[in-house]
Design a protein around this motif. Structure first.
Motif, PDB file in Angstrom:
ATOM      1  N   ARG A   1       0.840  -1.192   0.000  1.00 58.96           N
ATOM      2  CA  ARG A   1       0.000   0.000   0.000  1.00 58.96           C
ATOM      3  C   ARG A   1       0.880   1.249   0.000  1.00 58.96           C
ATOM      4  NH1 ARG A   1      -2.199  -4.026   2.914  1.00 58.96           N
ATOM      5  NH2 ARG A   1      -4.390  -4.509   2.561  1.00 58.96           N
ATOM      6  N   VAL A   2       0.660   2.111  -0.987  1.00 57.94           N
ATOM      7  CA  VAL A   2       1.438   3.336  -1.140  1.00 57.94           C
ATOM      8  C   VAL A   2       0.503   4.532  -0.953  1.00 57.94           C
ATOM      9  CG1 VAL A   2       2.895   4.707  -2.670  1.00 57.94           C
ATOM     10  CG2 VAL A   2       3.003   2.202  -2.747  1.00 57.94           C
ATOM     11  N   ALA A   3       0.870   5.423  -0.040  1.00 59.42           N
ATOM     12  CA  ALA A   3       0.116   6.650   0.194  1.00 59.42           C
ATOM     13  C   ALA A   3       0.942   7.831  -0.304  1.00 59.42           C
ATOM     14  CB  ALA A   3      -0.201   6.815   1.682  1.00 59.42           C
ATOM     15  N   VAL A   4       0.352   8.666  -1.143  1.00 61.13           N
ATOM     16  CA  VAL A   4       1.027   9.833  -1.707  1.00 61.13           C
ATOM     17  C   VAL A   4       0.412  11.085  -1.086  1.00 61.13           C
ATOM     18  CG1 VAL A   4       1.677  11.052  -3.810  1.00 61.13           C
ATOM     19  CG2 VAL A   4       1.293   8.563  -3.868  1.00 61.13           C
ATOM     20  N   CYS A   5       1.219  11.871  -0.397  1.00 61.11           N
ATOM     21  CA  CYS A   5       0.712  13.085   0.249  1.00 61.11           C
ATOM     22  C   CYS A   5       0.341  14.112  -0.826  1.00 61.11           C
ATOM     23  CB  CYS A   5       1.770  13.672   1.188  1.00 61.11           C
ATOM     24  SG  CYS A   5       2.194  12.603   2.582  1.00 61.11           S
ATOM     25  N   ALA A   6      -0.910  14.510  -0.851  1.00 61.71           N
ATOM     26  CA  ALA A   6      -1.413  15.423  -1.886  1.00 61.71           C
ATOM     27  C   ALA A   6      -1.103  16.867  -1.509  1.00 61.71           C
ATOM     28  CB  ALA A   6      -2.914  15.220  -2.082  1.00 61.71           C
ATOM     29  N   VAL A   7       0.166  17.207  -1.541  1.00 59.16           N
ATOM     30  CA  VAL A   7       0.628  18.525  -1.100  1.00 59.16           C
ATOM     31  C   VAL A   7       0.135  19.616  -2.046  1.00 59.16           C
ATOM     32  CG1 VAL A   7       2.689  17.596   0.014  1.00 59.16           C
ATOM     33  CG2 VAL A   7       2.792  18.275  -2.388  1.00 59.16           C
ATOM     34  N   PRO A   8       0.038  20.867  -1.581  1.00 62.36           N
ATOM     35  CA  PRO A   8      -0.350  21.964  -2.471  1.00 62.36           C
ATOM     36  C   PRO A   8       0.639  22.120  -3.623  1.00 62.36           C
ATOM     37  CG  PRO A   8      -0.385  22.658  -0.166  1.00 62.36           C
ATOM     38  CD  PRO A   8       0.271  21.314  -0.201  1.00 62.36           C
TER      39      PRO A   8
ATOM     40  N   VAL B   1       9.621   5.873   3.779  1.00 59.01           N
ATOM     41  CA  VAL B   1       9.197   7.180   3.273  1.00 59.01           C
ATOM     42  C   VAL B   1      10.102   7.519   2.093  1.00 59.01           C
ATOM     43  CG1 VAL B   1       8.961   9.653   3.750  1.00 59.01           C
ATOM     44  CG2 VAL B   1       8.433   7.975   5.552  1.00 59.01           C
ATOM     45  N   LEU B   2       9.510   8.013   1.009  1.00 61.14           N
ATOM     46  CA  LEU B   2      10.269   8.468  -0.151  1.00 61.14           C
ATOM     47  C   LEU B   2       9.893   9.908  -0.465  1.00 61.14           C
ATOM     48  CD1 LEU B   2      12.048   8.068  -2.715  1.00 61.14           C
ATOM     49  CD2 LEU B   2       9.976   7.229  -3.873  1.00 61.14           C
ATOM     50  N   GLY B   3      10.892  10.785  -0.513  1.00 60.19           N
ATOM     51  CA  GLY B   3      10.664  12.165  -0.912  1.00 60.19           C
ATOM     52  C   GLY B   3      11.284  12.418  -2.274  1.00 60.19           C
ATOM     53  N   VAL B   4      10.502  13.004  -3.188  1.00 65.47           N
ATOM     54  CA  VAL B   4      10.990  13.281  -4.544  1.00 65.47           C
ATOM     55  C   VAL B   4      10.961  14.791  -4.783  1.00 65.47           C
ATOM     56  CG1 VAL B   4      10.670  12.871  -7.001  1.00 65.47           C
ATOM     57  CG2 VAL B   4      10.094  11.066  -5.347  1.00 65.47           C
ATOM     58  N   CYS B   5      12.095  15.342  -5.180  1.00 66.42           N
ATOM     59  CA  CYS B   5      12.235  16.766  -5.509  1.00 66.42           C
ATOM     60  C   CYS B   5      11.791  17.632  -4.328  1.00 66.42           C
ATOM     61  CB  CYS B   5      11.480  17.094  -6.790  1.00 66.42           C
ATOM     62  SG  CYS B   5      12.063  18.609  -7.595  1.00 66.42           S
TER      63      CYS B   5
ATOM     64  N   VAL C   1       4.888   8.452   0.008  1.00 68.32           N
ATOM     65  CA  VAL C   1       5.629   9.270  -0.947  1.00 68.32           C
ATOM     66  C   VAL C   1       5.254  10.731  -0.731  1.00 68.32           C
ATOM     67  CG1 VAL C   1       6.064   9.784  -3.377  1.00 68.32           C
ATOM     68  CG2 VAL C   1       5.697   7.409  -2.643  1.00 68.32           C
ATOM     69  N   VAL C   2       6.265  11.571  -0.552  1.00 71.17           N
ATOM     70  CA  VAL C   2       6.057  13.018  -0.539  1.00 71.17           C
ATOM     71  C   VAL C   2       6.525  13.499  -1.908  1.00 71.17           C
ATOM     72  CG1 VAL C   2       6.430  15.185   0.680  1.00 71.17           C
ATOM     73  CG2 VAL C   2       6.583  13.019   1.931  1.00 71.17           C
ATOM     74  N   PRO C   3       5.598  13.907  -2.786  1.00 72.62           N
ATOM     75  CA  PRO C   3       5.956  14.174  -4.172  1.00 72.62           C
ATOM     76  C   PRO C   3       6.518  15.574  -4.380  1.00 72.62           C
ATOM     77  CG  PRO C   3       3.620  14.502  -3.876  1.00 72.62           C
ATOM     78  CD  PRO C   3       4.162  14.058  -2.536  1.00 72.62           C
ATOM     79  N   GLY C   4       6.819  15.868  -5.631  1.00 69.88           N
ATOM     80  CA  GLY C   4       7.292  17.199  -5.982  1.00 69.88           C
ATOM     81  C   GLY C   4       6.215  18.249  -5.799  1.00 69.88           C
ATOM     82  N   THR C   5       6.648  19.510  -5.689  1.00 68.54           N
ATOM     83  CA  THR C   5       5.718  20.614  -5.511  1.00 68.54           C
ATOM     84  C   THR C   5       6.359  21.894  -6.014  1.00 68.54           C
ATOM     85  OG1 THR C   5       4.564  21.995  -3.877  1.00 68.54           O
ATOM     86  CG2 THR C   5       6.537  20.855  -3.124  1.00 68.54           C
ATOM     87  N   ARG C   6       5.538  22.779  -6.534  1.00 66.85           N
ATOM     88  CA  ARG C   6       6.007  24.094  -6.975  1.00 66.85           C
ATOM     89  C   ARG C   6       6.176  25.042  -5.793  1.00 66.85           C
ATOM     90  NH1 ARG C   6       7.471  28.585  -8.631  1.00 66.85           N
ATOM     91  NH2 ARG C   6       6.523  29.734 -10.327  1.00 66.85           N
ATOM     92  N   GLY C   7       5.699  24.631  -4.607  1.00 63.81           N
ATOM     93  CA  GLY C   7       5.797  25.457  -3.405  1.00 63.81           C
ATOM     94  C   GLY C   7       6.299  24.650  -2.226  1.00 63.81           C
TER      95      GLY C   7
END
Length: 502
Positions: free
Chosen positions: A263-270, A338-342, A305-311
């Motif tokens: 199970r993979v959860a992706v944080c839907a960051v702004p 935990v995986l952080g990208v960009c 997963v904490v994905p990329g973000t413009r902010g």
């Protein structure tokens, strides 16, 4: 045929312009034609780096793959990357040239870029048999028509015919087709050849009387009715959408190879960017990917997963406000992956110095990785390659933050501490060998009896989906009529519809 073309417009955003454009590109290239996609101006946080080091929209990179050509800045000369509701970074010919407010851009700057946009289009026309252009939003946004460089402005300058796509699944498609046409000027209406219905469910014969009535009202035909297709998994400009094996937030489509699912959860960051990074995970049998915004949704996740973000700074504040930051810290302490990208990698570090993006100065990070980040004025755009977990890896980088890694184990120019990984590399998980090695590491750390499928090929799956798009056009559109439009241009003699008619 040399230099023919077509503009695929839409009644609304998300009507299906991107996938229809890709489908037409794939259908044409299967006919032996040299095809290029084009979008004069794109607004998206999902972008890609070409081999020439230019940043373009991922949708155009996907369409280039559909056309079996190498993506280039010519295919998307203007890219707008929103940083707030009112301003965007302007990327011109693959390089950032500054931030502009919406008023400043549409108030004059946009029209100044028309020359560059048309030069790119003409260069593509000179080297390809056909150029399939994608519009943006709706051509009937009459408040923006004067400075338009992506819809009717392009069609009129190039004398391209226009096919308008409408999403019938949302309802109201006949009114959208008629209203879109009626709001255009006589000169623009002259280029609108007809319509393409998208996402239809049911018996087409029940729709045909409406299509006949639409023809009677507008004098324009419908070039096809495309059925609703599940699980296309094609890169869009923005918005959460289907993955290669099913919709995000839905259950697993393909059963696991081992005893457990992962199970993979992706944080839907702004201002989330390049969330397409998780598509390759969703393509794996037995991997469930969902986007989350509450700490309780991380409890049963095997990987977050904490994905990329413009902010980046804004995303960090959001994680703290939501309680997700504390949940991530607890996970790291417990040795849970935990995986952080960009931008997600940057928030996991110790400190962020940002006088460029947010201008917030020095901000404390989550402290999960021994990394300090300083934002540079110049953006890093790169196509790195290397090795990790014993496998070759390729990716692409798009970031202002410069990472000073002060410890941990090296991981794709980032680092790893225990079960926490961080990297600036987008797209790394598309490499099949590396993805399987990474998932084995995640499963081990999570205590799951999950086994990656030994024969899953992300590249093959992507090609299959692009062929499905080509099949949709070939099987459900009047391809002879479309080809005639592309070769000969607007049909001519079409009636003008006055607003308020009939």
């Amino acid at each position: 045929m040399r230099g023919g073309g077509l503009l695929v417009a839409g009644t609304t955003s998300d009507a299906g312009k991107s996938v229809v454009t890709a489908g037409i590109c794939r259908w044409l290239v299967r006919q032996g034609l040299r095809v290029a996609p084009f979008k004069g101006q794109n607004m998206s946080l999902n972008s890609f780096v070409t081999r020439g080091g230019a940043e373009i929209g991922r949708a155009q990179a996907m369409q280039a793959q559909a056309a079996r050509v190498e993506p280039s800045a010519l295919m998307n000369p203007v890219l707008l990357k929103p940083g707030s509701d009112r301003s965007s970074q302007v990327v011109l010919m693959g390089r950032p040239v500054g931030e502009l407010s919406a008023r400043g851009y549409h108030g004059g700057r946009q029209q100044a870029l028309l020359g560059t946009v048309l030069e790119c289009l003409e260069e593509l026309r000179a080297t390809h048999d056909a150029v399939i252009c994608e519009g943006a939003g709706s051509p009937a946004e009459i408040n923006l028509r004067r400075n338009d460089i992506v819809n009717m402005g392009i069609a009129r300058a190039a004398r391209f015919p226009v096919v308008v796509v409408g999403d019938i699944d949302r309802g109201g498609v006949f009114a959208q087709f008629f209203g879109t046409t009626a709001l255009l000027s006589p000169e623009d209406q002259e280029l609108v050849a007809g319509y393409l219905v998208n996402k239809f469910r049911g018996d087409v014969t029940l729709l045909e009387p409406g299509l006949d009535m639409l023809h009677g009202l507008t004098g324009r035909r419908t070039f096809g009715v495309l059925p609703y297709a599940h699980g296309l998994g094609i890169d869009e400009e923005d918005g959460l959408r289907v993955s290669l094996r099913g919709a995000v937030r839905e259950s697993v489509v393909a059963p696991p190879v081992g005893e457990d699912v992962l199970r993979v959860a992706v944080c839907a960051v702004p201002l989330m960017s390049n969330f397409t990074d998780v598509d390759a995970l969703a393509a794996e049998p037995g991997v469930v990917v969902r986007f989350v915004d509450r700490p309780e949704e991380l409890v049963d996740a095997d990987l977050v997963v904490v994905p990329g973000t413009r902010g980046t700074v804004r995303a960090l504040a959001w994680l703290r406000e939501r309680g997700l930051a504390d949940a991530l810290v607890r996970r790291a302490a417990e040795g849970r992956p935990v995986l952080g990208v960009c931008g997600g990698f940057q928030v996991l570090g110790e400190r962020i110095e940002d006088d460029v993006e947010s201008r917030a100065g020095e901000v404390e990070g989550l402290g999960l990785l021994p990394v300090r980040v300083r934002f540079a004025v110049e953006k890093t755009l790169a196509r790195p390659s290397g090795e990790a977990l014993g496998e070759p890896v390729e990716g692409y980088e798009i970031h202002h933050g410069v990472a000073d890694v002060r410890g941990g184990e090296t991981f794709l120019d980032g680092c790893r501490v225990g079960a926490v990984w961080g990297t600036h590399w987008h797209g790394s998980l598309e490499g099949d060998g590396f993805r399987r090695a990474f998932l084995r590491e995640v499963a081990r750390a999570a205590g799951r009896r999950f086994v990656p499928a030994p024969d899953t090929s992300f590249g093959t799956l992507r090609e299959e989906q692009l062929d499905r798009l080509g099949d949709l056009i070939e099987e459900h559109a009047d391809t002879d009529a479309l080809l005639k439009l592309i070769e000969s241009g607007p049909p001519g003699g079409l009636p003008f519809i006055a607003p308020g008619a009939p």
